[in-house]
Design a protein around this motif. Structure first.
Motif, mmCIF file in Angstrom:
data_model
loop_
_atom_site.group_PDB
_atom_site.id
_atom_site.type_symbol
_atom_site.label_atom_id
_atom_site.label_comp_id
_atom_site.label_asym_id
_atom_site.label_seq_id
_atom_site.Cartn_x
_atom_site.Cartn_y
_atom_site.Cartn_z
ATOM 1 N N PRO A 61 20.041 -7.439 14.416
ATOM 2 C CA PRO A 61 18.904 -6.621 13.978
ATOM 3 C C PRO A 61 18.391 -5.695 15.090
ATOM 4 O O PRO A 61 17.968 -6.157 16.157
ATOM 5 N N LEU A 62 18.504 -4.409 14.847
ATOM 6 C CA LEU A 62 18.029 -3.322 15.707
ATOM 7 C C LEU A 62 18.780 -3.183 17.029
ATOM 8 O O LEU A 62 18.445 -2.320 17.831
ATOM 9 N N ARG A 63 19.795 -4.002 17.306
ATOM 10 C CA ARG A 63 20.544 -3.916 18.561
ATOM 11 C C ARG A 63 22.040 -3.855 18.290
ATOM 12 O O ARG A 63 22.536 -4.451 17.348
ATOM 13 N N ARG A 64 22.748 -3.130 19.145
ATOM 14 C CA ARG A 64 24.205 -3.024 19.069
ATOM 15 C C ARG A 64 24.747 -3.302 20.466
ATOM 16 O O ARG A 64 24.283 -2.732 21.446
ATOM 17 N N THR A 65 25.739 -4.194 20.545
ATOM 18 C CA THR A 65 26.352 -4.539 21.816
ATOM 19 C C THR A 65 27.864 -4.414 21.672
ATOM 20 O O THR A 65 28.456 -5.011 20.779
ATOM 21 N N THR A 66 28.472 -3.628 22.566
ATOM 22 C CA THR A 66 29.917 -3.470 22.589
ATOM 23 C C THR A 66 30.447 -4.166 23.830
ATOM 24 O O THR A 66 30.045 -3.842 24.949
ATOM 25 N N VAL A 67 31.335 -5.147 23.610
ATOM 26 C CA VAL A 67 31.835 -5.983 24.691
ATOM 27 C C VAL A 67 33.352 -5.830 24.775
ATOM 28 O O VAL A 67 34.048 -6.066 23.787
ATOM 29 N N PRO A 68 33.882 -5.468 25.956
ATOM 30 C CA PRO A 68 35.339 -5.465 26.121
ATOM 31 C C PRO A 68 35.867 -6.902 26.048
ATOM 32 O O PRO A 68 35.195 -7.838 26.480
ATOM 33 N N TRP A 69 37.055 -7.064 25.504
ATOM 34 C CA TRP A 69 37.611 -8.408 25.356
ATOM 35 C C TRP A 69 37.727 -9.120 26.698
ATOM 36 O O TRP A 69 37.568 -10.336 26.773
ATOM 37 N N VAL A 139 28.182 -2.657 26.859
ATOM 38 C CA VAL A 139 27.243 -1.584 26.507
ATOM 39 C C VAL A 139 26.269 -2.117 25.468
ATOM 40 O O VAL A 139 26.662 -2.540 24.387
ATOM 41 N N ARG A 140 24.985 -2.093 25.841
ATOM 42 C CA ARG A 140 23.927 -2.530 24.928
ATOM 43 C C ARG A 140 23.070 -1.324 24.565
ATOM 44 O O ARG A 140 22.826 -0.456 25.393
ATOM 45 N N GLY A 141 22.612 -1.315 23.326
ATOM 46 C CA GLY A 141 21.753 -0.214 22.908
ATOM 47 C C GLY A 141 21.110 -0.504 21.570
ATOM 48 O O GLY A 141 21.320 -1.562 20.969
ATOM 49 N N TRP A 142 20.327 0.437 21.123
ATOM 50 C CA TRP A 142 19.668 0.308 19.831
ATOM 51 C C TRP A 142 20.662 0.593 18.718
ATOM 52 O O TRP A 142 21.568 1.395 18.875
ATOM 53 N N ASP A 143 20.458 -0.045 17.580
ATOM 54 C CA ASP A 143 21.243 0.234 16.385
ATOM 55 C C ASP A 143 20.625 1.468 15.735
ATOM 56 O O ASP A 143 19.643 1.381 14.996
ATOM 57 N N THR A 144 21.182 2.629 16.018
ATOM 58 C CA THR A 144 20.584 3.903 15.638
ATOM 59 C C THR A 144 20.304 4.036 14.134
ATOM 60 O O THR A 144 19.190 4.432 13.765
ATOM 61 N N PRO A 145 21.235 3.718 13.233
ATOM 62 C CA PRO A 145 20.906 3.858 11.810
ATOM 63 C C PRO A 145 19.719 2.988 11.375
ATOM 64 O O PRO A 145 18.877 3.432 10.594
ATOM 65 N N ALA A 146 19.639 1.772 11.888
ATOM 66 C CA ALA A 146 18.526 0.889 11.513
ATOM 67 C C ALA A 146 17.208 1.399 12.082
ATOM 68 O O ALA A 146 16.168 1.333 11.409
ATOM 69 N N VAL A 147 17.227 1.910 13.298
ATOM 70 C CA VAL A 147 15.994 2.429 13.914
ATOM 71 C C VAL A 147 15.526 3.687 13.191
ATOM 72 O O VAL A 147 14.321 3.839 12.908
ATOM 73 N N ILE A 148 16.446 4.592 12.862
ATOM 74 C CA ILE A 148 16.060 5.814 12.140
ATOM 75 C C ILE A 148 15.488 5.458 10.775
ATOM 76 O O ILE A 148 14.459 6.010 10.351
#
Length: 163
Positions: A61-69, A139-148
């Motif tokens: 919810p509201l966050r997106r995290t991209t993790v390399p394997w 890379v951590r950041g906001w979930d842009t579609p959910a925030v908008i």
């Protein structure tokens, strides 16, 4: 399923008020109904885990995290999927499979908890792709579609208050 039914019910109610010409009711109700549908969407439908060739992307919810394997040290199943990252950090995945109920065992047999198929796919992909020597940053950041969508809902609620 419940959030979809709620969204359909909200649309039906707003459409009924609009057809009857009660635009004041539509303007007062659209904000709170949109807020309710948005909260259900963010908590139940939006969270997911996406597996790519070099990364795993976790949308909570509201966050997106991209993790390399290569940055993933272990993939575990508690109630939800948990990724243990290098440096001792943990990433709990809201959108992954949950543990199923154990099937009743016959007398004298141990209870066996079967792993969900999605979790097996995730562990297999991690086992194939992990290479601690090759990886980029987490890379951590906001979930842009959910925030908008949340900002739009706040604007609709302000409009409902001002009308």
């Amino acid at each position: 399923m419940a959030s979809g039914l709620l969204a359909l019910l909200a649309l039906f109610m707003l459409g009924d008020a609009a057809v009857r010409g009660s635009w004041d009711v539509v303007l007062r109700a659209v904000g709170p109904l949109a807020a309710l549908v948005w909260v259900l969407w963010v908590l139940t439908y939006r969270p997911h885990i996406r597996l790519d060739r070099d990364t795993v992307t976790v949308v909570n919810p509201l966050r997106r995290t991209t993790v390399p394997w290569g940055a993933v040290e272990d993939v575990r199943m508690r109630y939800q999927v948990v990724l243990d990252l290098e440096g001792g950090r943990r990433l709990t995945c809201w959108g992954g499979p949950a543990l199923p109920r154990p099937k009743p065992a016959r007398r004298g047999e141990p209870r066996v908890l079967r792993q969900p198929d999605e979790f097996v796919v995730l562990r297999d992909r991690w086992a194939e792709r992990r290479d601690p020597a090759e990886h980029g940053p987490v890379v951590r950041g906001w979930d842009t579609p959910a925030v908008i969508a949340g900002v739009v809902v706040v604007v609709l609620c302000v409009v409902a208050l001002l009308v």
